[in-house]
Design a protein around this motif. Structure first.
Motif, PDB file in Angstrom:
ATOM      1  N   THR A 597       0.839  -1.197   0.000  1.00  0.00           N
ATOM      2  CA  THR A 597       0.000   0.000   0.000  1.00  0.00           C
ATOM      3  C   THR A 597       0.875   1.248   0.000  1.00  0.00           C
ATOM      4  N   PRO A 598       0.303   2.409  -0.329  1.00  0.00           N
ATOM      5  CA  PRO A 598       1.092   3.651  -0.279  1.00  0.00           C
ATOM      6  C   PRO A 598       1.710   3.918   1.085  1.00  0.00           C
ATOM      7  N   ASP A 599       1.004   3.591   2.156  1.00  0.00           N
ATOM      8  CA  ASP A 599       1.565   3.836   3.486  1.00  0.00           C
ATOM      9  C   ASP A 599       2.779   2.964   3.764  1.00  0.00           C
ATOM     10  N   GLN A 600       2.853   1.805   3.132  1.00  0.00           N
ATOM     11  CA  GLN A 600       4.016   0.934   3.328  1.00  0.00           C
ATOM     12  C   GLN A 600       5.227   1.456   2.557  1.00  0.00           C
ATOM     13  N   VAL A 601       4.983   2.092   1.412  1.00  0.00           N
ATOM     14  CA  VAL A 601       6.083   2.619   0.596  1.00  0.00           C
ATOM     15  C   VAL A 601       6.227   4.101   0.944  1.00  0.00           C
ATOM     16  N   TRP A 602       6.676   4.363   2.187  1.00  0.00           N
ATOM     17  CA  TRP A 602       6.723   5.743   2.664  1.00  0.00           C
ATOM     18  C   TRP A 602       8.017   6.460   2.294  1.00  0.00           C
ATOM     19  N   ALA A 603       8.917   5.765   1.627  1.00  0.00           N
ATOM     20  CA  ALA A 603      10.142   6.393   1.115  1.00  0.00           C
ATOM     21  C   ALA A 603      10.293   6.017  -0.356  1.00  0.00           C
ATOM     22  N   THR A 604      10.823   6.916  -1.151  1.00  0.00           N
ATOM     23  CA  THR A 604      10.867   6.763  -2.607  1.00  0.00           C
ATOM     24  C   THR A 604      11.840   5.663  -3.031  1.00  0.00           C
ATOM     25  N   PRO A 605      11.413   4.703  -3.827  1.00  0.00           N
ATOM     26  CA  PRO A 605      12.340   3.671  -4.315  1.00  0.00           C
ATOM     27  C   PRO A 605      13.450   4.275  -5.174  1.00  0.00           C
ATOM     28  N   GLY A 606      14.623   3.660  -5.117  1.00  0.00           N
ATOM     29  CA  GLY A 606      15.736   4.119  -5.942  1.00  0.00           C
ATOM     30  C   GLY A 606      15.474   3.916  -7.417  1.00  0.00           C
ATOM     31  N   ASN A 607      14.759   2.843  -7.770  1.00  0.00           N
ATOM     32  CA  ASN A 607      14.332   2.600  -9.149  1.00  0.00           C
ATOM     33  C   ASN A 607      13.019   1.835  -9.094  1.00  0.00           C
ATOM     34  N   PHE A 608      12.158   2.098 -10.076  1.00  0.00           N
ATOM     35  CA  PHE A 608      10.826   1.515 -10.038  1.00  0.00           C
ATOM     36  C   PHE A 608      10.737   0.154 -10.722  1.00  0.00           C
ATOM     37  N   TYR A 609      11.658  -0.129 -11.625  1.00  0.00           N
ATOM     38  CA  TYR A 609      11.588  -1.392 -12.348  1.00  0.00           C
ATOM     39  C   TYR A 609      12.871  -2.169 -12.094  1.00  0.00           C
ATOM     40  N   PRO A 610      12.744  -3.464 -11.801  1.00  0.00           N
ATOM     41  CA  PRO A 610      13.899  -4.224 -11.296  1.00  0.00           C
ATOM     42  C   PRO A 610      14.949  -4.546 -12.353  1.00  0.00           C
ATOM     43  N   ILE A 611      16.206  -4.442 -11.922  1.00  0.00           N
ATOM     44  CA  ILE A 611      17.302  -5.010 -12.708  1.00  0.00           C
ATOM     45  C   ILE A 611      17.226  -6.521 -12.557  1.00  0.00           C
ATOM     46  N   THR A 612      17.202  -7.231 -13.653  1.00  0.00           N
ATOM     47  CA  THR A 612      17.119  -8.697 -13.591  1.00  0.00           C
ATOM     48  C   THR A 612      18.415  -9.376 -14.018  1.00  0.00           C
ATOM     49  N   ASN A 613      19.293  -8.625 -14.685  1.00  0.00           N
ATOM     50  CA  ASN A 613      20.570  -9.183 -15.133  1.00  0.00           C
ATOM     51  C   ASN A 613      21.635  -8.863 -14.094  1.00  0.00           C
ATOM     52  N   VAL A 614      22.069  -9.864 -13.366  1.00  0.00           N
ATOM     53  CA  VAL A 614      23.028  -9.641 -12.292  1.00  0.00           C
ATOM     54  C   VAL A 614      24.316  -9.029 -12.815  1.00  0.00           C
ATOM     55  N   ASN A 615      24.636  -9.222 -14.085  1.00  0.00           N
ATOM     56  CA  ASN A 615      25.871  -8.685 -14.655  1.00  0.00           C
ATOM     57  C   ASN A 615      25.820  -7.172 -14.858  1.00  0.00           C
ATOM     58  N   GLU A 616      24.680  -6.560 -14.615  1.00  0.00           N
ATOM     59  CA  GLU A 616      24.602  -5.103 -14.622  1.00  0.00           C
ATOM     60  C   GLU A 616      24.927  -4.524 -13.251  1.00  0.00           C
ATOM     61  N   THR A 617      25.390  -5.374 -12.356  1.00  0.00           N
ATOM     62  CA  THR A 617      25.857  -4.952 -11.030  1.00  0.00           C
ATOM     63  C   THR A 617      27.259  -5.495 -10.809  1.00  0.00           C
ATOM     64  N   VAL A 618      27.917  -4.946  -9.775  1.00  0.00           N
ATOM     65  CA  VAL A 618      29.232  -5.477  -9.390  1.00  0.00           C
ATOM     66  C   VAL A 618      28.974  -6.807  -8.702  1.00  0.00           C
ATOM     67  N   THR A 619      29.117  -7.889  -9.428  1.00  0.00           N
ATOM     68  CA  THR A 619      28.679  -9.193  -8.922  1.00  0.00           C
ATOM     69  C   THR A 619      29.457  -9.639  -7.693  1.00  0.00           C
ATOM     70  N   ALA A 620      30.697  -9.157  -7.535  1.00  0.00           N
ATOM     71  CA  ALA A 620      31.526  -9.599  -6.405  1.00  0.00           C
ATOM     72  C   ALA A 620      30.968  -9.151  -5.061  1.00  0.00           C
TER      73      ALA A 620
END
Length: 753
Positions: A597-620
């Motif tokens: 619910t909106p009350d549960q998401v009381w702080a703004t997400p860093g991104n709204f749509y998930p990164i699904t490819n782990v290689n787009e992050t520092v995997t280590a």
């Protein structure tokens, strides 16, 4: 806030013991396993005796919080004690002839106590070789007491032979990473412009391993504990008792270990060895006395003791007003003259712009403004190199590059921060002294694309980072999101680079350098158009995240750069409206897909749509997990300030105010912002590394909802803001050009007082 299980553990590590009867004195070994309590109306302390050798440590230290009208209870679990010992905190911490030694206590030690207010110890012996107990260096007698003044500890020492004392600390040790992570710690803060560090290394003075000491000649240190808001006064003295010999120094001493994040322990106390002077040499028979006390003192102000947030909201918003003041009190934390994540953590130069925006909220004369000015001056001299590159972080060992990649957003951040402080203080001479460093860092930005062509995939005028942005799981993150592989055409970096250009133009005009200002203005106009051409997607209605070195676009609707593009007028009116409409759609997406619910998401997400490819992050790092997870969807609190500000700036004040109330009423009341972020899918506050940049929530209120934008040339009230009716009568005073400026809401318009 109800009873907090906050555990700043004060490890006195005293070789003392308590007995049941008044003034009965016995050998220490006779009382292993005993416990006793000292108590006053504001402070309670329990002590526990350990074996082999007999050592007393403070197992419980409880302080009455005037803010909460409750006791904070601070516990040290047995399992954590060994960790503390391994960090070398037997006391005093003494270095003789450059070699660290520790008191070696034998069963001959005589101990006394009345089991209520004090205990004494005598015949404490310090040997050069603590294992074989050979070569006696000194003998000591100790007294610890708890009374109306607070906790007091004194040490008398007589040297048995000639020694050169290169370190001599008497201190308390505070555990900052106890469990649970949100309510399991207290972090001390103190603002002291006289604090000094090692100019050679630009870090602390190395004591042992990666532990580094910082000192100040200040005789009384005002300590603020967060998140409880409790205030204490540390007093320390040292004197020579015997005729002849050197007089001991009485330096405030702060020590922390290196940590790229929050350190698990901090140490507050005093030192008799001034690091600015040659180590004192004592002869056999010389004697000294050291006294150290910590006293709980009345709360000095409703808000921060380091500067006034002079913001008055209407009576109907009293809860919001009270939360704002408490927020500034708890999160405006200082390590001497350095602001950062928190004093136990690392000042992140990638947040320098945020530091300036936060301190610009304070009224004229705020000590925090002078401290930030000193911080930026020091950073200019030690963190900016000849090319204009700026180191991204500072820790107790000095400035350093980050292992996760070639971060460079600290370069534009430095320019923005200097500009913010100059606007608040009006200190022209200081700004002129900083101009060479500003020119150097601006040249770095111009040469990397703002005034050059750096990529076949990006138009002339787009800032280009040094990282590739390729999805290979490597260590080449380039901005604050330090495990996400932003890079090459990095829109986050691009927004900050354009904001830095705005700041630099204002600086040049103020300093009378019109030709330079005109040249930078031309660059700015071209670069804003290039930024939009590179990153704006009509089909998405927002700026994408990054374009890698192969020309591929990566897009997960990261919110920081989109919201800042609105607040800094980088987005045009059409783009503003589409970005904010997409913010609403992003919320609808996570409400529907993650059953929140909106009350549960009381702080703004860093991104709204998930990164699904782990290689787009520092995997280590291993930090990539199910969305939301860390920098993939987690809600860092500073972004809420950007959301509040962007909606207000775009003329949607009611929506911005709703975001403010959602944060301060729903979220802040839970933990005072004392966590790294919110995992909104579980309602889970995570991270034992509280980030003081969360105070940007209040900046979003002033900048966006009220539309107040000060510069070196004046105070602008943004004509696009639509003031919510509930803010009628609001007043805000702040430091502008060294004087107190005031605005108020009258007739749903913001006017000067």
């Amino acid at each position: 806030l109800s009873m907090l299980h906050l555990r700043p553990v004060l490890l006195l590590l005293l070789l003392l013991v308590c007995v049941d009867a008044l003034d009965v004195c016995k050998p220490a070994s006779a009382f292993v396993g005993m416990n006793f309590t000292l108590a006053t109306p504001l402070v309670q302390a329990n002590f526990r005796v350990l074996a082999a050798p007999p050592v007393i440590f403070m197992s419980v230290f409880r302080v009455y919080s005037q803010t909460d009208r409750t006791w904070t209870e601070n516990l040290l679990h047995d399992g954590e004690l060994a960790t503390s010992f391994f960090h070398g905190f037997t006391l005093p911490q003494l270095a003789i002839d450059g070699t660290i030694v520790a008191p070696s206590y034998t069963t001959a030690t005589v101990l006394c106590s009345d089991n209520s207010s004090y205990f004494n110890a005598s015949a404490l012996q310090i040997f050069r070789n603590t294992t074989t107990q050979t070569e006696l260096l000194a003998q000591e007698s100790w007294r610890a007491s708890l009374g109306d003044p607070g906790l007091e500890w004194s040490v008398k020492r007589v040297y048995s032979q000639a020694v050169l004392v290169s370190a001599d600390r008497h201190a308390l040790v505070l555990a900052t990473l106890a469990h649970p992570p949100v309510f399991g710690s207290q972090v001390p803060s103190f603002l002291d412009l006289a604090l000094f560090i090692n100019d050679t290394s630009a870090g602390g003075f190395i004591y042992e391993g990666d532990w580094a000491e910082m000192q100040s000649p200040t005789a009384q240190q005002h300590i603020l504990l967060s998140p409880s808001g409790i205030e204490m006064l540390q007093t320390h003295t040292a004197q020579r008792l015997s005729p002849g010999g050197p007089s001991p120094a009485a330096m405030f001493s702060f020590m922390k270990p290196y940590a790229d994040g929050t350190a698990s322990l901090l140490s507050l106390g005093m030192s008799t060895a001034d690091k600015r002077a040659a180590p004192p040499r004592y002869n056999a028979g010389d004697s000294i006395e050291i006294a150290l006390s910590f006293r709980v003192i009345p709360q000095s102000t409703q808000g921060s003791p380091y500067g006034t947030l002079n913001l008055t909201l209407p009576a109907a918003l009293q809860r919001t007003s009270d939360a704002a003041q408490l927020f500034m009190r708890v999160q405006n934390m200082w390590l001497g003259w350095m602001f950062g994540n928190n004093p136990a953590s690392s000042p992140v130069l990638q947040e320098l712009a945020m530091f300036g925006w936060i301190m610009s909220l304070l009224d004229a004369g705020a000590p925090a403004l002078a401290a930030l000015q000193a911080q930026l001056t020091y950073y200019a001299k030690h963190a900016v190199n000849a090319s204009g590159y700026v180191y991204p972080r500072w820790a107790s060992l000095g400035f350093y590059d980050v292992q996760w990649g070639p971060m460079i957003d600290q370069v534009p951040n430095f320019i923005i921060a200097v500009h913010s402080v100059a606007v608040a203080t009006g200190d022209r001479a200081w700004l002129e002294s900083m101009e060479p460093y500003l020119d150097s860092t601006m040249s770095y930005l111009l040469n990397r694309g703002l005034n050059a062509s750096m990529s076949p995939h990006l138009p002339f005028g787009v800032f280009v980072g040094t990282a590739s942005g390729l999805p290979d799981g490597g260590r080449h993150a380039s901005n604050w999101f330090d495990i996400v592989l932003f890079g090459h055409g990095d829109a986050y970096l691009g927004v900050y680079a354009l904001a830095a250009l705005q700041s630099m133009i204002d600086v040049k005009v103020f300093l009378g350098k019109e030709a330079e200002a005109d040249a930078l203005s031309s660059v700015y106009d071209r670069s804003v158009a290039a930024f939009s051409a590179a990153y704006w997607r009509e089909d998405l209605g927002r700026f994408v995240d990054w374009i890698d070195a192969a020309g591929n676009t990566h897009e997960y609707f990261y919110t920081d750069h989109n919201l800042l593009a609105v607040m800094f007028d980088i987005a045009d009116a059409t783009q503003r409206a589409e970005i904010l409409a997409n913010i609403e759609e992003g919320y609808a997406y996570i409400y529907g897909n993650y059953n929140v619910t909106p009350d549960q998401v009381w702080a703004t997400p860093g991104n709204f749509y998930p990164i699904t490819n782990v290689n787009e992050t520092v995997t280590a790092t291993g930090a990539f997990g199910q969305y939301p997870s860390y920098e993939n969807g987690g809600s860092f609190f500073h972004t809420s300030g950007f959301e509040i500000g962007a909606f207000g700036w775009a003329g949607r004040g009611e929506r911005g105010l709703a975001a403010l109330d959602r944060f301060l009423i729903n979220g802040f009341q839970i933990n005072r912002g004392w966590a790294q972020q919110l995992y909104w899918n579980k309602g889970q506050l995570v991270g034992a590394d509280p980030l003081n940049d969360s105070l940007l929530v209040l900046w979003g209120l002033v900048r966006g909802l009220l539309g107040v934008k000060p510069s070196l040339r004046g105070i602008t009230i943004h004509d696009n803001v639509v003031i919510p009716a509930s803010l009628e009568g609001t007043t805000f005073s702040f430091s502008w050009m060294g004087t107190s400026a005031c605005v108020r809401v009258h007739g749903r318009r913001v006017v000067r007082c």
